[in-house]
Design a protein around this motif. Structure first.
Motif, PDB file in Angstrom:
ATOM      1  N   ASP A 105       0.993  -1.216   0.141  1.00  0.00           N
ATOM      2  CA  ASP A 105      -0.135  -0.192  -0.069  1.00  0.00           C
ATOM      3  C   ASP A 105       0.918   1.147  -0.045  1.00  0.00           C
ATOM      4  N   PHE A 106       1.781   1.452   0.683  1.00  0.00           N
ATOM      5  CA  PHE A 106       2.828   2.282   1.069  1.00  0.00           C
ATOM      6  C   PHE A 106       3.621   2.563  -0.316  1.00  0.00           C
ATOM      7  N   TYR A 107       4.138   1.457  -1.035  1.00  0.00           N
ATOM      8  CA  TYR A 107       4.570   1.608  -2.446  1.00  0.00           C
ATOM      9  C   TYR A 107       3.785   2.347  -3.491  1.00  0.00           C
ATOM     10  N   ARG A 108       2.303   1.701  -3.350  1.00  0.00           N
ATOM     11  CA  ARG A 108       1.401   2.346  -4.217  1.00  0.00           C
ATOM     12  C   ARG A 108       1.050   3.522  -4.223  1.00  0.00           C
ATOM     13  N   GLU A 109       1.146   4.315  -2.837  1.00  0.00           N
ATOM     14  CA  GLU A 109       0.842   5.370  -2.753  1.00  0.00           C
ATOM     15  C   GLU A 109       1.921   6.409  -3.189  1.00  0.00           C
ATOM     16  N   ALA A 110       3.332   5.932  -3.248  1.00  0.00           N
ATOM     17  CA  ALA A 110       4.336   6.849  -3.422  1.00  0.00           C
ATOM     18  C   ALA A 110       4.525   6.719  -5.183  1.00  0.00           C
ATOM     19  N   ALA A 111       4.111   5.568  -5.386  1.00  0.00           N
ATOM     20  CA  ALA A 111       4.064   5.570  -7.139  1.00  0.00           C
ATOM     21  C   ALA A 111       3.633   6.527  -7.972  1.00  0.00           C
ATOM     22  N   ARG A 112       2.606   7.217  -7.488  1.00  0.00           N
ATOM     23  CA  ARG A 112       1.812   8.153  -8.120  1.00  0.00           C
ATOM     24  C   ARG A 112       2.858   9.380  -8.629  1.00  0.00           C
ATOM     25  N   TYR A 113       4.077   9.375  -7.595  1.00  0.00           N
ATOM     26  CA  TYR A 113       4.664  10.571  -8.048  1.00  0.00           C
ATOM     27  C   TYR A 113       6.302  10.297  -8.755  1.00  0.00           C
ATOM     28  N   LEU A 114       6.085   9.145  -9.268  1.00  0.00           N
ATOM     29  CA  LEU A 114       7.550   8.685  -9.895  1.00  0.00           C
ATOM     30  C   LEU A 114       7.278   8.632 -11.427  1.00  0.00           C
ATOM     31  N   LEU A 197      -0.894  19.109   0.632  1.00  0.00           N
ATOM     32  CA  LEU A 197      -0.169  18.724   1.895  1.00  0.00           C
ATOM     33  C   LEU A 197      -1.102  17.955   2.837  1.00  0.00           C
ATOM     34  N   ALA A 198      -2.116  18.079   2.571  1.00  0.00           N
ATOM     35  CA  ALA A 198      -3.486  17.160   3.342  1.00  0.00           C
ATOM     36  C   ALA A 198      -3.494  15.777   2.831  1.00  0.00           C
ATOM     37  N   GLU A 199      -2.756  15.480   1.644  1.00  0.00           N
ATOM     38  CA  GLU A 199      -2.548  14.020   1.232  1.00  0.00           C
ATOM     39  C   GLU A 199      -1.686  13.276   2.032  1.00  0.00           C
ATOM     40  N   VAL A 200      -1.021  13.830   2.875  1.00  0.00           N
ATOM     41  CA  VAL A 200      -0.049  12.971   3.675  1.00  0.00           C
ATOM     42  C   VAL A 200      -0.932  12.362   4.806  1.00  0.00           C
ATOM     43  N   GLY A 201      -1.917  13.262   5.469  1.00  0.00           N
ATOM     44  CA  GLY A 201      -2.484  12.818   6.542  1.00  0.00           C
ATOM     45  C   GLY A 201      -3.615  11.800   5.965  1.00  0.00           C
ATOM     46  N   LYS A 202      -4.111  11.963   4.788  1.00  0.00           N
ATOM     47  CA  LYS A 202      -5.113  11.004   4.089  1.00  0.00           C
ATOM     48  C   LYS A 202      -4.508   9.733   3.831  1.00  0.00           C
ATOM     49  N   ARG A 206      -5.721   6.122   5.054  1.00  0.00           N
ATOM     50  CA  ARG A 206      -5.913   5.007   3.872  1.00  0.00           C
ATOM     51  C   ARG A 206      -5.071   3.640   4.365  1.00  0.00           C
ATOM     52  N   LEU A 207      -3.681   4.113   4.760  1.00  0.00           N
ATOM     53  CA  LEU A 207      -2.947   2.792   5.195  1.00  0.00           C
ATOM     54  C   LEU A 207      -3.554   1.974   6.287  1.00  0.00           C
TER      55      LEU A 207
END
Length: 222
Positions: A105-114, A197-202, A206-207
């Motif tokens: 899940d963590f990888y999937r979230e970060a992959a959006r910015y790659l 910035l609010a995406e971090v909390g979101k 989600r996780l």
């Protein structure tokens, strides 16, 4: 701070995570009470090593040294595994399911910015080869046979989640470029994902929600 540093850090983290997942699952296969279980977990280990090779090759394509890229993450990832050593077969299955899918899940979230090429590699690491169904079946069957173990396994699942969040915070505190990437403040030039910035909390919400859902799937309370 640059995207190049951030993506090298992220892929280094993914590579080391996959390499240690291979080592852990290969060792855990010895805990299996049956030959079928041993083969299933050994297959999971083989898949993790294949994922490691894909990420390692991408790092090389980017001109990075894979070993140097992984080095900063050895201590926190090793600490996670040291603090979450399973004491038996069922704990190893719960860790494989909860720990590995939380990581995915963590990888999937970060992959959006790659960048597209790196995103494709990371998404390949996320493919479910059918092992989740094997874990769920065996854990639920064990709980049905002995309902008393559900409480212990639920505590174990929460421990895994807590330790993962602790080590993630350590990593974010030490790798500024990676933290910026995960916050959506730094992305590939051709990435059109809006920064918020609010995406971090979101993302953390989600996780956590996904963790609760997986615990329920195993027949455990979050």
């Amino acid at each position: 701070m640059s995207y190049e540093i951030a993506v090298t850090d992220f892929l280094g983290l993914v590579a080391y995570g996959e390499l240690t997942a291979f080592e852990r699952l290969a060792a855990d296969s010895g805990l299996a009470p049956t030959l079928d279980g041993k083969a299933q977990v050994a297959g999971m280990a083989a898949a993790e090593f294949d994922h490691f090779r894909r990420v390692r090759d991408r790092l090389t394509e980017l001109g990075a040294d894979p070993t140097e890229a992984m080095e900063p993450f050895a201590a926190p990832v090793d600490a996670f595994h040291e603090h979450t050593k399973p004491s038996g077969w069922l704990e190893s299955l719960v860790k494989a399911y909860i720990g590995d899918t939380l990581t995915a899940d963590f990888y999937r979230e970060a992959a959006r910015y790659l960048d597209p090429e790196s995103r494709t590699v990371v998404e390949g690491v996320l493919e479910d080869l059918g092992h989740s169904a094997f874990v769920v079946e065996h854990v639920r069957a064990a709980i049905e046979k002995d309902p008393k173990i559900a409480g212990r396994l639920a505590l174990w699942g929460r421990r895994i989640m807590g330790e993962a969040l602790t080590q993630a915070q350590h990593i974010a505190a030490r790798r500024a470029a990676l933290a910026a990437l995960l916050a959506g403040l730094l992305s590939a030039p051709d990435c059109d994902t809006a920064v918020d910035l609010a995406e971090v909390g979101k993302m953390l919400t989600r996780l956590t929600e996904a963790h609760g859902a997986r615990m329920a799937t195993l027949g455990l309370s979050a």
